[in-house]
Design a protein around this motif. Structure first.
Motif, PDB file in Angstrom:
ATOM      1  N   GLY A 131       4.483 -45.473   6.914  1.00 50.38           N
ATOM      2  CA  GLY A 131       5.250 -44.812   7.960  1.00 50.38           C
ATOM      3  C   GLY A 131       4.630 -43.532   8.486  1.00 50.38           C
ATOM      4  N   THR A 132       3.390 -43.220   8.092  1.00 47.59           N
ATOM      5  CA  THR A 132       2.731 -42.005   8.579  1.00 47.59           C
ATOM      6  C   THR A 132       2.282 -42.192  10.021  1.00 47.59           C
ATOM      7  N   PRO A 133       2.570 -41.244  10.921  1.00 46.00           N
ATOM      8  CA  PRO A 133       2.089 -41.359  12.308  1.00 46.00           C
ATOM      9  C   PRO A 133       0.567 -41.372  12.380  1.00 46.00           C
ATOM     10  N   SER A 134       0.045 -41.988  13.420  1.00 47.81           N
ATOM     11  CA  SER A 134      -1.413 -42.115  13.557  1.00 47.81           C
ATOM     12  C   SER A 134      -2.099 -40.768  13.674  1.00 47.81           C
ATOM     13  N   VAL A 135      -1.425 -39.797  14.279  1.00 50.09           N
ATOM     14  CA  VAL A 135      -2.038 -38.475  14.455  1.00 50.09           C
ATOM     15  C   VAL A 135      -2.225 -37.772  13.106  1.00 50.09           C
ATOM     16  N   LEU A 136      -1.294 -37.988  12.179  1.00 46.80           N
ATOM     17  CA  LEU A 136      -1.330 -37.296  10.892  1.00 46.80           C
ATOM     18  C   LEU A 136      -2.139 -38.030   9.828  1.00 46.80           C
ATOM     19  N   MET A 137      -2.641 -39.219  10.136  1.00 41.08           N
ATOM     20  CA  MET A 137      -3.360 -40.001   9.118  1.00 41.08           C
ATOM     21  C   MET A 137      -4.589 -39.284   8.566  1.00 41.08           C
ATOM     22  N   PRO A 138      -5.468 -38.660   9.401  1.00 37.81           N
ATOM     23  CA  PRO A 138      -6.619 -37.950   8.808  1.00 37.81           C
ATOM     24  C   PRO A 138      -6.203 -36.827   7.864  1.00 37.81           C
ATOM     25  N   PHE A 139      -5.135 -36.087   8.234  1.00 40.24           N
ATOM     26  CA  PHE A 139      -4.677 -34.992   7.373  1.00 40.24           C
ATOM     27  C   PHE A 139      -4.087 -35.540   6.075  1.00 40.24           C
ATOM     28  N   MET A 140      -3.368 -36.657   6.161  1.00 42.59           N
ATOM     29  CA  MET A 140      -2.784 -37.240   4.959  1.00 42.59           C
ATOM     30  C   MET A 140      -3.852 -37.738   4.005  1.00 42.59           C
ATOM     31  N   VAL A 141      -4.942 -38.277   4.562  1.00 43.11           N
ATOM     32  CA  VAL A 141      -6.045 -38.733   3.707  1.00 43.11           C
ATOM     33  C   VAL A 141      -6.657 -37.552   2.960  1.00 43.11           C
ATOM     34  N   CYS A 142      -6.848 -36.424   3.666  1.00 43.95           N
ATOM     35  CA  CYS A 142      -7.397 -35.228   3.009  1.00 43.95           C
ATOM     36  C   CYS A 142      -6.450 -34.700   1.937  1.00 43.95           C
ATOM     37  N   ILE A 143      -5.160 -34.636   2.262  1.00 41.70           N
ATOM     38  CA  ILE A 143      -4.184 -34.097   1.312  1.00 41.70           C
ATOM     39  C   ILE A 143      -4.082 -34.991   0.078  1.00 41.70           C
ATOM     40  N   GLU A 144      -4.001 -36.310   0.289  1.00 38.29           N
ATOM     41  CA  GLU A 144      -3.888 -37.233  -0.846  1.00 38.29           C
ATOM     42  C   GLU A 144      -5.159 -37.235  -1.684  1.00 38.29           C
ATOM     43  N   SER A 145      -6.309 -37.103  -1.038  1.00 36.08           N
ATOM     44  CA  SER A 145      -7.571 -37.064  -1.791  1.00 36.08           C
ATOM     45  C   SER A 145      -7.654 -35.818  -2.659  1.00 36.08           C
ATOM     46  N   ILE A 146      -7.264 -34.672  -2.088  1.00 37.09           N
ATOM     47  CA  ILE A 146      -7.309 -33.421  -2.859  1.00 37.09           C
ATOM     48  C   ILE A 146      -6.317 -33.468  -4.017  1.00 37.09           C
ATOM     49  N   SER A 147      -5.103 -33.968  -3.751  1.00 41.77           N
ATOM     50  CA  SER A 147      -4.107 -34.054  -4.826  1.00 41.77           C
ATOM     51  C   SER A 147      -4.537 -35.007  -5.927  1.00 41.77           C
ATOM     52  N   ASN A 148      -5.315 -36.022  -5.571  1.00 37.45           N
ATOM     53  CA  ASN A 148      -5.815 -36.965  -6.576  1.00 37.45           C
ATOM     54  C   ASN A 148      -6.944 -36.349  -7.389  1.00 37.45           C
ATOM     55  N   ILE A 149      -7.777 -35.549  -6.735  1.00 34.77           N
ATOM     56  CA  ILE A 149      -8.928 -34.966  -7.427  1.00 34.77           C
ATOM     57  C   ILE A 149      -8.493 -33.895  -8.426  1.00 34.77           C
ATOM     58  N   ILE A 150      -7.448 -33.133  -8.096  1.00 34.42           N
ATOM     59  CA  ILE A 150      -7.033 -32.028  -8.968  1.00 34.42           C
ATOM     60  C   ILE A 150      -6.119 -32.483 -10.098  1.00 34.42           C
ATOM     61  N   ARG A 151      -5.852 -33.762 -10.189  1.00 33.06           N
ATOM     62  CA  ARG A 151      -4.952 -34.244 -11.248  1.00 33.06           C
ATOM     63  C   ARG A 151      -5.416 -33.901 -12.658  1.00 33.06           C
ATOM     64  N   PRO A 152      -6.682 -34.148 -13.024  1.00 34.32           N
ATOM     65  CA  PRO A 152      -7.073 -33.782 -14.399  1.00 34.32           C
ATOM     66  C   PRO A 152      -6.982 -32.291 -14.652  1.00 34.32           C
ATOM     67  N   GLY A 153      -7.267 -31.478 -13.612  1.00 34.04           N
ATOM     68  CA  GLY A 153      -7.145 -30.033 -13.781  1.00 34.04           C
ATOM     69  C   GLY A 153      -5.716 -29.593 -14.003  1.00 34.04           C
ATOM     70  N   THR A 154      -4.779 -30.182 -13.254  1.00 34.34           N
ATOM     71  CA  THR A 154      -3.369 -29.814 -13.438  1.00 34.34           C
ATOM     72  C   THR A 154      -2.858 -30.246 -14.808  1.00 34.34           C
ATOM     73  N   LEU A 155      -3.300 -31.416 -15.273  1.00 36.44           N
ATOM     74  CA  LEU A 155      -2.906 -31.856 -16.617  1.00 36.44           C
ATOM     75  C   LEU A 155      -3.403 -30.876 -17.681  1.00 36.44           C
ATOM     76  N   ALA A 156      -4.686 -30.494 -17.568  1.00 35.14           N
ATOM     77  CA  ALA A 156      -5.276 -29.609 -18.577  1.00 35.14           C
ATOM     78  C   ALA A 156      -4.668 -28.214 -18.524  1.00 35.14           C
ATOM     79  N   ILE A 157      -4.494 -27.676 -17.301  1.00 34.92           N
ATOM     80  CA  ILE A 157      -3.969 -26.315 -17.172  1.00 34.92           C
ATOM     81  C   ILE A 157      -2.511 -26.251 -17.621  1.00 34.92           C
TER      82      ILE A 157
END
Length: 222
Positions: A131-157
């Motif tokens: 349901g994400t609008p087409s205009v927001l898709m690039p931003f959502m990809v960046c946000i989801e990628s960053i949130s996925n990458i920082i997962r091990p750091g958030t677990l450890a911290i």
């Protein structure tokens, strides 16, 4: 500040083999070779069975049998390390990012490799919520990628910060003891006992949270 954080410095602990505290908790585990199990054995069997059922429910239908064993082992290791850190002169290993990140990073890397190699389309679909609008898709990809990458750091911290915060509070209150009178000292001892009970609960909760989040991350790649 140096003396305040000295309990988290491996070089200032009385015993030189302070990192062995990671494995000291294994001596408290009940042996399973008795013909008639004791109450401690039954308690441990019920605990592992409950964890297995809950983790299996979170993982979902997976073709890999015994997939909950690694998560139960992680839970037991973190729990025992947190518990042993509550004893005097025993080093709290889980208060260091060296231990917590060494637990979180390999698990996360394994999940990512499995997901991107076997379920590439499924992993790409996770980057863009439905349901994400087409205009927001690039931003959502960046946000989801960053949130996925920082997962091990958030677990450890999360695990390290909770262990450090409780021990610092106990150290700060304990350092006030020589300056107090008899009545204030009795109140301080009661407060220390209550905080120690809270830290015992935190050590159980944080090991459970770490393991459950790892299970949820693994369920996303299936």
């Amino acid at each position: 500040m140096t003396s305040l954080f000295s309990s988290f410095d491996p070089s200032t602990i009385v015993f030189s083999l302070n990192w062995v505290s990671i494995f000291l908790g294994t001596m408290l585990l009940p042996c399973s070779f008795w013909l008639i199990p004791s109450r401690l054995n039954m308690l441990w069997i019920n605990l592992t069975s409950t964890l297995h059922k809950e983790f299996k429910l979170l993982i979902g239908h997976s073709n890999f049998k015994g997939s909950t064993i690694i998560f139960i082992g992680t839970f037991i290791m973190i729990l025992m390390s947190n518990f042993m850190g509550l004893f005097p002169y025993i080093f709290t290993s889980t208060s260091h990012m060296v231990i917590t990140l060494s637990l979180a990073l390999p698990l996360w890397l394994t999940f990512m490799m499995k997901g991107w190699l076997e379920n590439t389309t499924h992993m790409l679909a996770h980057l863009v919520p439905q349901g994400t609008p087409s205009v927001l898709m690039p931003f959502m990809v960046c946000i989801e990628s960053i949130s996925n990458i920082i997962r091990p750091g958030t677990l450890a911290i999360r695990l390290s910060a909770n262990m450090i915060a409780g021990h610092l509070l106990l150290t700060l209150l304990g350092s006030m003891g020589p300056k107090l009178g008899m009545i204030e000292l009795n109140l301080l001892i009661i407060a220390q006992l209550l905080l120690l009970t809270l830290e015992l609960a935190v050590s159980i909760i944080q090991s459970y949270v770490f393991t459950v989040l790892s299970v949820l991350y693994s369920s996303e790649v299936n």
